[in-house]
Design a protein around this motif. Structure first.
Motif, PDB file in Angstrom:
ATOM      1  N   GLY A   5      63.156  36.736   6.718  1.00 25.63           N
ATOM      2  CA  GLY A   5      62.607  36.150   5.501  1.00 25.63           C
ATOM      3  C   GLY A   5      61.112  36.283   5.425  1.00 25.63           C
ATOM      4  N   TYR A   6      60.426  35.173   5.254  1.00 27.71           N
ATOM      5  CA  TYR A   6      58.996  35.177   4.977  1.00 27.71           C
ATOM      6  C   TYR A   6      58.133  35.101   6.234  1.00 27.71           C
ATOM      7  CZ  TYR A   6      60.673  34.644   0.289  1.00 27.71           C
ATOM      8  OH  TYR A   6      61.316  34.862  -0.899  1.00 27.71           O
ATOM      9  N   CYS A   7      58.600  35.623   7.307  1.00 23.60           N
ATOM     10  CA  CYS A   7      57.856  35.623   8.567  1.00 23.60           C
ATOM     11  C   CYS A   7      57.247  37.004   8.762  1.00 23.60           C
ATOM     12  CB  CYS A   7      58.772  35.287   9.730  1.00 23.60           C
ATOM     13  SG  CYS A   7      59.623  33.719   9.516  1.00 23.60           S
ATOM     14  N   ASN A   8      55.976  37.119   8.424  1.00 23.55           N
ATOM     15  CA  ASN A   8      55.308  38.417   8.485  1.00 23.55           C
ATOM     16  C   ASN A   8      54.510  38.581   9.765  1.00 23.55           C
ATOM     17  OD1 ASN A   8      56.109  39.005   5.813  1.00 23.55           O
ATOM     18  ND2 ASN A   8      54.383  37.862   5.014  1.00 23.55           N
ATOM     19  N   ARG A  27      45.697  41.589  14.887  1.00 22.85           N
ATOM     20  CA  ARG A  27      47.143  41.404  14.737  1.00 22.85           C
ATOM     21  C   ARG A  27      47.383  39.959  14.341  1.00 22.85           C
ATOM     22  NH1 ARG A  27      51.111  42.378  18.863  1.00 22.85           N
ATOM     23  NH2 ARG A  27      49.877  40.945  20.106  1.00 22.85           N
ATOM     24  N   VAL A  28      48.202  39.750  13.295  1.00 24.90           N
ATOM     25  CA  VAL A  28      48.432  38.400  12.787  1.00 24.90           C
ATOM     26  C   VAL A  28      49.902  38.165  12.460  1.00 24.90           C
ATOM     27  CG1 VAL A  28      46.102  38.092  11.852  1.00 24.90           C
ATOM     28  CG2 VAL A  28      47.864  39.128  10.427  1.00 24.90           C
ATOM     29  N   LEU A  37      52.452  44.957   1.991  1.00 21.14           N
ATOM     30  CA  LEU A  37      51.064  44.504   2.030  1.00 21.14           C
ATOM     31  C   LEU A  37      51.021  43.146   1.335  1.00 21.14           C
ATOM     32  CD1 LEU A  37      48.214  45.533   2.850  1.00 21.14           C
ATOM     33  CD2 LEU A  37      47.961  46.342   0.505  1.00 21.14           C
ATOM     34  N   VAL A  38      50.475  42.116   2.012  1.00 24.20           N
ATOM     35  CA  VAL A  38      50.457  40.768   1.443  1.00 24.20           C
ATOM     36  C   VAL A  38      49.057  40.177   1.474  1.00 24.20           C
ATOM     37  CG1 VAL A  38      52.856  40.281   2.069  1.00 24.20           C
ATOM     38  CG2 VAL A  38      51.041  39.643   3.631  1.00 24.20           C
ATOM     39  N   VAL A  39      48.825  39.262   0.557  1.00 24.98           N
ATOM     40  CA  VAL A  39      47.609  38.454   0.545  1.00 24.98           C
ATOM     41  C   VAL A  39      48.054  37.051   0.945  1.00 24.98           C
ATOM     42  CG1 VAL A  39      45.748  37.509  -0.860  1.00 24.98           C
ATOM     43  CG2 VAL A  39      46.554  39.857  -1.253  1.00 24.98           C
ATOM     44  N   VAL A  40      47.459  36.545   2.026  1.00 22.41           N
ATOM     45  CA  VAL A  40      47.895  35.271   2.583  1.00 22.41           C
ATOM     46  C   VAL A  40      46.691  34.348   2.742  1.00 22.41           C
ATOM     47  CG1 VAL A  40      49.061  34.191   4.534  1.00 22.41           C
ATOM     48  CG2 VAL A  40      49.720  36.476   3.839  1.00 22.41           C
ATOM     49  N   ALA A  46      47.880  33.356  11.463  1.00 18.76           N
ATOM     50  CA  ALA A  46      47.443  33.069  12.836  1.00 18.76           C
ATOM     51  C   ALA A  46      47.286  34.366  13.617  1.00 18.76           C
ATOM     52  CB  ALA A  46      48.462  32.175  13.535  1.00 18.76           C
ATOM     53  N   LEU A  47      46.273  34.406  14.474  1.00 19.76           N
ATOM     54  CA  LEU A  47      46.071  35.561  15.346  1.00 19.76           C
ATOM     55  C   LEU A  47      47.197  35.621  16.367  1.00 19.76           C
ATOM     56  CD1 LEU A  47      42.243  35.196  16.028  1.00 19.76           C
ATOM     57  CD2 LEU A  47      43.348  36.948  14.623  1.00 19.76           C
ATOM     58  N   ILE A  48      47.642  36.820  16.686  1.00 20.43           N
ATOM     59  CA  ILE A  48      48.649  37.015  17.727  1.00 20.43           C
ATOM     60  C   ILE A  48      47.904  37.300  19.030  1.00 20.43           C
ATOM     61  CG2 ILE A  48      50.573  38.428  18.530  1.00 20.43           C
ATOM     62  CD1 ILE A  48      51.111  39.125  15.557  1.00 20.43           C
ATOM     63  N   PRO A  49      48.094  36.468  20.042  1.00 22.79           N
ATOM     64  CA  PRO A  49      47.397  36.690  21.313  1.00 22.79           C
ATOM     65  C   PRO A  49      47.824  38.002  21.978  1.00 22.79           C
ATOM     66  CG  PRO A  49      48.369  34.491  21.236  1.00 22.79           C
ATOM     67  CD  PRO A  49      48.910  35.260  20.065  1.00 22.79           C
ATOM     68  N   ASP A  50      46.909  38.590  22.754  1.00 14.81           N
ATOM     69  CA  ASP A  50      47.256  39.770  23.543  1.00 14.81           C
ATOM     70  C   ASP A  50      48.430  39.409  24.445  1.00 14.81           C
ATOM     71  OD1 ASP A  50      45.165  41.174  22.407  1.00 14.81           O
ATOM     72  OD2 ASP A  50      43.774  40.741  24.054  1.00 14.81           O
ATOM     73  N   GLY A  51      49.315  40.329  24.646  1.00 13.83           N
ATOM     74  CA  GLY A  51      50.469  40.100  25.503  1.00 13.83           C
ATOM     75  C   GLY A  51      51.681  39.533  24.783  1.00 13.83           C
TER      76      GLY A  51
END
Length: 173
Positions: A5-8, A27-28, A37-40, A46-51
């Motif tokens: 669904g809406y989990c980008n 990476r978010v 392509l979305v405008v949020v 939220a930033l995606i942590p390394d790893g």
């Protein structure tokens, strides 16, 4: 696998004028519409942590639903909580409660969902078994009742709410 669904999950390609904390190339994970392509808004990103893989990060929005319920219920270490409804959000919620040091009892009418929850280490009642869920919760709490219930069930029935109220101890949440 099925669409979430809406989990980008993606990469920032541009940043708005008053946005801080993000830059092109980050990476978010975000809660936005179905699109390439979305405008949020900043607060839904939220930033995606390394790893952390993109696949794992795609569960961020779903887990945040359960996390908000947990925040409102304010569980503390050692308390017993029921998660009523063991679909994807319910299972994520239950795992977050366990990680917080709670004992979790799960309720769902679907034997397959209950089996998956058992595989994750939860104590589970399959509602279609004919066992009264309130009595079952009381049996698992020495007759006192649970400290709280989080209802993640998808149903038109009000029964999960009635069960939640009856299964809670005095001043339960």
């Amino acid at each position: 696998p099925f669409p979430l669904g809406y989990c980008n999950v993606g990469t920032v390609v541009a940043v708005g004028l008053h946005v801080s904390g993000f830059q092109v190339g980050d990476r978010v994970s975000s809660n936005g519409p179905h699109a390439e392509l979305v405008v949020v808004p900043q607060n839904l990103c939220a930033l995606i942590p390394d790893g952390v893989s993109q696949e794992a990060a795609s569960f961020t929005v779903l887990a945040s639903i359960g996390l908000q319920g947990i925040r409102l219920a304010q569980p503390t270490f050692g308390e017993t909580f029921v998660v009523s409804g063991l679909g994807l959000i319910g299972l994520l919620t239950a795992q977050l409660l366990v990680a917080q040091g709670c004992r979790v009892l799960g309720l769902d009418p679907d034997p397959q969902k209950c089996s998956l929850a058992r595989d994750l280490g939860l104590t589970v009642l399959t509602l279609s078994s004919g066992i009264d869920p309130v009595d079952w919760c009381l049996d698992h709490t020495g007759g006192v009742g649970v400290d709280g219930v989080l209802v993640t069930a998808s149903t038109a029935s009000s029964e999960p709410m009635h069960t939640a109220a009856k299964a809670c101890r005095q001043r339960g949440r």
